[in-house]
Motif scaffolding. Structure first.
Motif, short mmCIF file in Angstrom:
data_model
loop_
_atom_site.label_atom_id
_atom_site.label_comp_id
_atom_site.label_asym_id
_atom_site.label_seq_id
_atom_site.Cartn_x
_atom_site.Cartn_y
_atom_site.Cartn_z
N UNK A 166 -10.96 2.47 5.77
CA UNK A 166 -11.72 1.27 6.21
C UNK A 166 -11.19 0.81 7.57
N UNK A 167 -9.86 0.80 7.68
CA UNK A 167 -9.23 0.42 8.96
C UNK A 167 -9.75 1.30 10.10
N UNK A 178 0.83 -1.22 0.00
CA UNK A 178 0.00 0.00 0.00
C UNK A 178 0.86 1.26 0.00
N UNK A 223 -3.90 6.44 -2.80
CA UNK A 223 -5.01 5.46 -2.87
C UNK A 223 -5.07 4.62 -1.60
N UNK A 224 -3.91 4.44 -0.98
CA UNK A 224 -3.90 3.61 0.24
C UNK A 224 -4.73 4.23 1.36
N UNK A 255 -7.69 5.08 1.20
CA UNK A 255 -9.02 4.42 1.18
C UNK A 255 -9.00 3.22 2.13
N UNK A 256 -7.91 2.42 2.00
CA UNK A 256 -7.79 1.23 2.86
C UNK A 256 -7.66 1.66 4.32
#
Lengths: 267, 218
Positions: free
Chosen positions: B190-191, B177, B183-184, B186-187
């Motif tokens: 979620x975390x 990532x 873009x990471x 986005x992840x």
């Protein structure tokens, strides 16, 4: 090998979302399963309690039936036979009519027989109080209190503010309450050294409230220990059978006090 | 949602949510049991750690190295928490795991994954062990006499399981990532959302501890 064009970010995001859903589902299933097991266990315990209550009810009912039978047998058979014996002694005429020894014998025999008749009547009455069956709980308690008051052992004051309700109670409920009051009065006379006792009946919020107090020594042990006594266990099982509850009030130094709440059931 | 929105969410909205369980814990502090106190102090550490990370980010410093230290504290706190539910004999296994994991983290930091990389070997390993703890806890408590919701530790355990299981993929692929930081986010969003769920479940646990303290044996 052909290289993949998959976007790693999307894969990770999907993996996280999928695992999240999986874990949430797992936790929800686990909650549902545990709560269901708990419910089943509670239902099983409830069924056991109901079964035990039914057994208790059967024991109490058979005990009452047996008491009634013995009471009636005592009253009808023994009582009648003894009365017949008294009549025979009275009718017997010795050859010398004014025999002093005979007259003494007849007099003392009749006195003893009268005492036996009275005792048999009391025992049969205690075993199966006919007043309770024919005139209701209030009359039976009143009669019992009158007998004790007349004996001089205790001065009982009865306040009945629930006359109508007590008249219409089913026999199982009224017998249970009567036995409980009988047991309480018995305990007061035997153990408390009390001179006075009060019994108070009233109706409140769909319940018969019974307050029993005496001015005796009160409970020596703490309330939990007192509940383990034979007399209190009898009271508890009688009350449990009619879905009534009781509370022993801390009444140290002032005597003994118990409050009973019994749901009103009509016959 | 654009990148700025993600950044605001990750930097200014999510970190203060740690205060929710902390406030509930402080309100019931006198009723906190030993395992709950461990979670409370872990949350305090976590909040301070986030603060330090935010300061470092504002100074344009890299924060990845701090995660090596965080992984150790996180693992020790969770191991101590779960060890409380087992006998003294079994607690030795937890001690061995704590010492072993710390050693691995130190070796990994100095010799395997350097300071600018995420600890993608040790953190997922720690997360897997914590998931195992959590499942063991569920196994141990499945015959609980109480309703699920009445056991405060079920709430804490649900939060832990939800967080570590959901974020395991992210821990594993963290270094991939890094290749595209924008873009990471986005992840990471979620975390962070999963983290809010965890904190909310902890808050419920702390809120309910007052009612349970009379029957708790821990």
């Amino acid at each position: 090998m052909q290289s993949t064009t998959d976007n790693i970010f999307i894969l990770v995001a999907l993996g996280m979302a999928g695992t999240f859903l999986l874990v949430v589902s797992f936790i929800l299933f686990s909650i549902r399963n545990q709560n269901r097991l708990l419910k089943q266990r509670q239902q099983f315990q409830q069924a056991q309690i109901t079964h035990q209550k039914e057994l208790l009810k059967a024991v109490i009912e058979s005990q009452e039936a047996e008491r009634k039978r013995i009471g009636q047998d005592l009253h009808d058979d023994v009582g009648t036979t003894i009365s017949g014996l008294r009549l025979l002694i009275e009718m017997f005429k010795p050859s010398s009519g004014d025999d002093k020894n005979y007259q003494n014998f007849a007099q003392s025999t009749k006195t003893i027989i009268d005492k036996i008749v009275k005792d048999v009547r009391n025992i049969s009455h205690n075993l199966s109080p006919t007043t309770l069956r024919y005139y209701g709980l209030a009359a039976a308690v009143n009669e019992h209190c009158t007998i004790i008051n007349q004996s001089g052992k205790l001065e009982i004051t009865l306040n009945n503010n629930a006359e109508k309700v007590l008249e219409n109670l089913p026999i199982t409920t009224s017998t249970a309450i009567y036995r409980v009051i009988e047991e309480l009065l018995n305990n007061t006379i035997k153990h408390s050294d009390a001179s006075k006792a009060d019994i108070d009946f009233k109706v409140d919020a769909g319940l018969i409230m019974i307050a029993y107090t005496d001015n005796g020594k009160g409970l020596r042990a703490d309330i939990e220990t007192a509940k383990k006594g034979m007399g209190m266990q009898n009271i508890e099982s009688r009350l449990l059978n009619i879905n009534a509850t009781y509370k022993l009030e801390p009444y140290a130094g002032k005597g003994f006090q118990i409050k009973i709440e019994c749901p009103i059931v009509y016959a | 949602m654009n990148i700025t929105a993600f950044s605001i969410y990750a930097m200014y909205i999510v970190p203060p949510t740690v205060l929710i369980p902390i406030v509930f814990a402080l309100l019931n502090f006198n009723h906190l049991t030993k395992p709950l106190k461990i979670i409370f102090w872990y949350l305090i550490f976590s909040g301070l750690f986030n603060l330090v990370a935010l300061v470092l980010i504002s100074m344009h410093q890299t924060t990845t190295w701090t995660l090596h230290l965080y992984a150790i504290i996180e693992f020790i706190a969770h191991s101590l928490f779960y060890s409380m539910f087992f006998s003294k004999k079994k607690r030795n296994i937890f001690m061995v795991l704590m010492v072993g994991f710390t050693t691995l983290c130190v070796i990994n930091y100095f010799f395997i994954q350097n300071k600018i990389e995420f600890n993608t070997y040790t953190r997922p390993l720690g997360a897997i062990i914590i998931i195992a703890y959590s499942l063991l806890f569920i196994l141990k408590n499945q015959n609980d006499e109480k309703s699920w919701g009445d056991n405060i530790y079920n709430w804490i355990n649900a939060g832990i399981l939800l967080y570590f299981a959901s974020c395991l993929f992210m821990f594993i692929f963290s270094n991939y990532l890094l290749e595209s930081p924008d873009i990471s986010r986005l992840v990471w969003a979620i975390h962070d959302t999963v983290l809010i769920f965890e904190y909310s479940l902890f808050a419920v646990g702390f809120y309910k501890c007052r009612a349970q303290q009379t029957i708790s044996s821990y």
